[in-house]
Enzyme design. Structure first.
Site, PDB file in Angstrom:
ATOM      1  N   ARG A  83       0.839  -1.200   0.000  1.00 12.53           N
ATOM      2  CA  ARG A  83       0.000   0.000   0.000  1.00 12.53           C
ATOM      3  C   ARG A  83       0.871   1.245   0.000  1.00 12.53           C
ATOM      4  NH1 ARG A  83      -2.521  -3.458   3.872  1.00 12.53           N
ATOM      5  NH2 ARG A  83      -4.637  -4.079   3.246  1.00 12.53           N
ATOM      6  N   LYS A 115      -4.741  -2.471   9.340  1.00 11.50           N
ATOM      7  CA  LYS A 115      -6.048  -2.375   8.697  1.00 11.50           C
ATOM      8  C   LYS A 115      -6.821  -3.686   8.809  1.00 11.50           C
ATOM      9  CE  LYS A 115      -8.183  -0.696   4.435  1.00 11.50           C
ATOM     10  NZ  LYS A 115      -7.934  -0.138   3.091  1.00 11.50           N
ATOM     11  N   ARG A 159      -0.980  -0.851  -7.092  1.00 12.88           N
ATOM     12  CA  ARG A 159      -1.390  -2.023  -6.308  1.00 12.88           C
ATOM     13  C   ARG A 159      -2.466  -2.815  -7.050  1.00 12.88           C
ATOM     14  NH1 ARG A 159      -1.726  -4.071  -0.939  1.00 12.88           N
ATOM     15  NH2 ARG A 159      -3.838  -4.397  -0.148  1.00 12.88           N
ATOM     16  N   HIS A 168      -4.997  -8.933   2.479  1.00 12.22           N
ATOM     17  CA  HIS A 168      -6.451  -8.960   2.619  1.00 12.22           C
ATOM     18  C   HIS A 168      -6.856 -10.117   3.522  1.00 12.22           C
ATOM     19  CE1 HIS A 168      -6.827  -6.774  -1.516  1.00 12.22           C
ATOM     20  NE2 HIS A 168      -6.591  -5.946  -0.532  1.00 12.22           N
ATOM     21  N   TYR A 186      -9.916  -5.154  -6.485  1.00 11.00           N
ATOM     22  CA  TYR A 186      -8.565  -4.979  -7.009  1.00 11.00           C
ATOM     23  C   TYR A 186      -8.305  -5.682  -8.338  1.00 11.00           C
ATOM     24  CZ  TYR A 186      -7.025  -2.693  -2.761  1.00 11.00           C
ATOM     25  OH  TYR A 186      -6.867  -1.792  -1.742  1.00 11.00           O
TER      26      TYR A 186
END
Length: 388
Positions: A207, A248, A328, A351, A361
């Site tokens: 990221r 995250k 990404r 993820h 994505y």
């Protein structure tokens, strides 16, 4: 002879100066014994009594007289000042920017007079110029503002909760670079300060906020190739932009093996930084960052976007069509197109599952889906007969 009112009935008199009837009543006493009086005014006796009844209801609901003029703008400012304690500065700044829309559209309204219809009309106006996701975030700011105001007896109910978010303008969908475009971009970036950043974004899928915070202590350019269990060169992307240090998702903290081009690019980045340090002298601020300014300070998102636009232009791409985060997306799509399984790609991206990887994505680079046809060829062989 008129009958004297009973105690507690209050009073009613004509105010010559204001040309209005004034109704008043004692609703209680302060700890010092002073009377607490509420008053209502109107052009008629009935209007004055009605206004007084409203003031009594407010008092019984815990609303003070001073709060009847409390505006939406004041409530928003209170939430921004005290309701975001513990949040990082960037989160506060983002919410403050979103709340400008609230203050502009509804700020002058008294909070107690705000209706669901007012909010609905305002949201529809926002949706004409903003994306659905932006309208949703602004709505959430207003909703949290009113919830806080309710908890502090500034207003009786939350009319915002009665409203729904309308569909806004369609945003620009994210997309992926083709293999040829990705190669052109890497070539265009080769002689720039952002080269290693572009290489790692595109070849590891890290990221943009993870790379801006990456430190040299989390970079291993040598690995341990001679061990019984060889370890390749790698980077550790454990950075969190969240208060308290949580990432995250549970899988966001991860160690990524570096492709050969990434190792070479990072060695070049270290040499570039050594030259910057020598040139800056005493002005150098050593934060240990891999990607830093010419004096060692942290890059912000705007710095990266400006430099990236110049690179895309040099690569023959339209700078307005591409952002750093789409490197990404390109990483995911190129791996998927190369036959890497979706679960493996999700792990590389950090993820928690494959759903986000697939829906957000992955952008299919091939216009024709070949999986079914290839499987049937394997099952039935290469028999080209059409049948009877």
């Amino acid at each position: 002879m008129t009958k004297r009112r009973s105690r507690g009935d209050g009073g009613l008199h004509w105010d010559e100066q204001r040309q209005r009837w004034i109704a008043s009543v004692t609703v209680g006493y302060t700890p010092s014994g002073k009377r607490i009086v509420r008053k209502g005014s109107g052009k008629t006796k009935a209007a004055a009594h009605a206004a007084l009844r409203e003031k009594i209801r407010e008092y019984e609901d815990g609303l003070s007289l001073a709060q009847t003029g409390y505006t939406v703008a004041q409530a928003v400012e209170d939430w921004l000042t005290y309701g975001l304690n513990g949040r990082v500065a960037s989160t506060v700044d983002k919410n403050r920017h979103l709340c400008k829309h609230i203050i502009t559209g509804l700020g002058a309204r008294k909070l107690r007079d705000l209706s669901a219809t007012d909010v609905d009309r305002w949201l529809i106006q926002l949706a004409k110029t903003l994306s659905t996701s932006t309208v949703q975030r602004i709505y959430e700011c207003l909703n949290r503002t009113v919830i806080r105001a309710m908890a502090r007896d500034k207003v009786k109910r939350n009319v915002v909760a009665l409203c729904t978010v309308p569909t806004g303008k369609v945003g620009r969908p994210s997309k992926s670079l083709t293999l040829d475009a990705a190669k052109a971009l890497l070539n265009a970036a080769e002689d720039t300060r952002l080269y290693a950043y572009v290489v790692l974004s595109l070849l590891t899928g890290a990221r943009t906020e993870e790379l801006r915070a990456l430190t040299w202590t989390h970079v291993d350019l040598d690995g341990r190739p001679d061990d019984d269990d060889p370890v390749p060169p790698s980077i550790q992307v454990w950075h969190s932009v969240r208060e308290g240090g949580d990432t995250k998702t549970r899988k966001s903290g991860r160690t990524l093996a570096l492709p050969l081009r990434g190792v070479v690019a990072l060695r070049g980045q270290r040499s570039l930084q050594d030259r910057d340090r020598e040139k800056a002298g005493e002005d150098w601020q050593d934060a240990g960052l891999v990607f830093a300014s010419s004096v060692g300070t942290e890059l912000d998102a705007a710095n990266v976007r400006r430099a990236f636009r110049r690179i895309t232009k040099s690569a023959g791409l339209n700078p307005a069509d591409w952002t750093p985060r789409e490197l990404r997306h390109s990483f995911v799509s190129l791996l998927s197109d190369g036959g890497v399984s979706l679960s493996d790609i999700a792990d590389l991206c950090g993820h928690s599952g494959t759903s986000v990887t697939e829906k957000v994505y992955r952008h299919q680079l091939r216009p024709i889906l070949l999986t079914g046809a290839a499987a049937m060829d394997r099952i039935f062989g290469e028999d080209t007969r059409t049948g009877a």
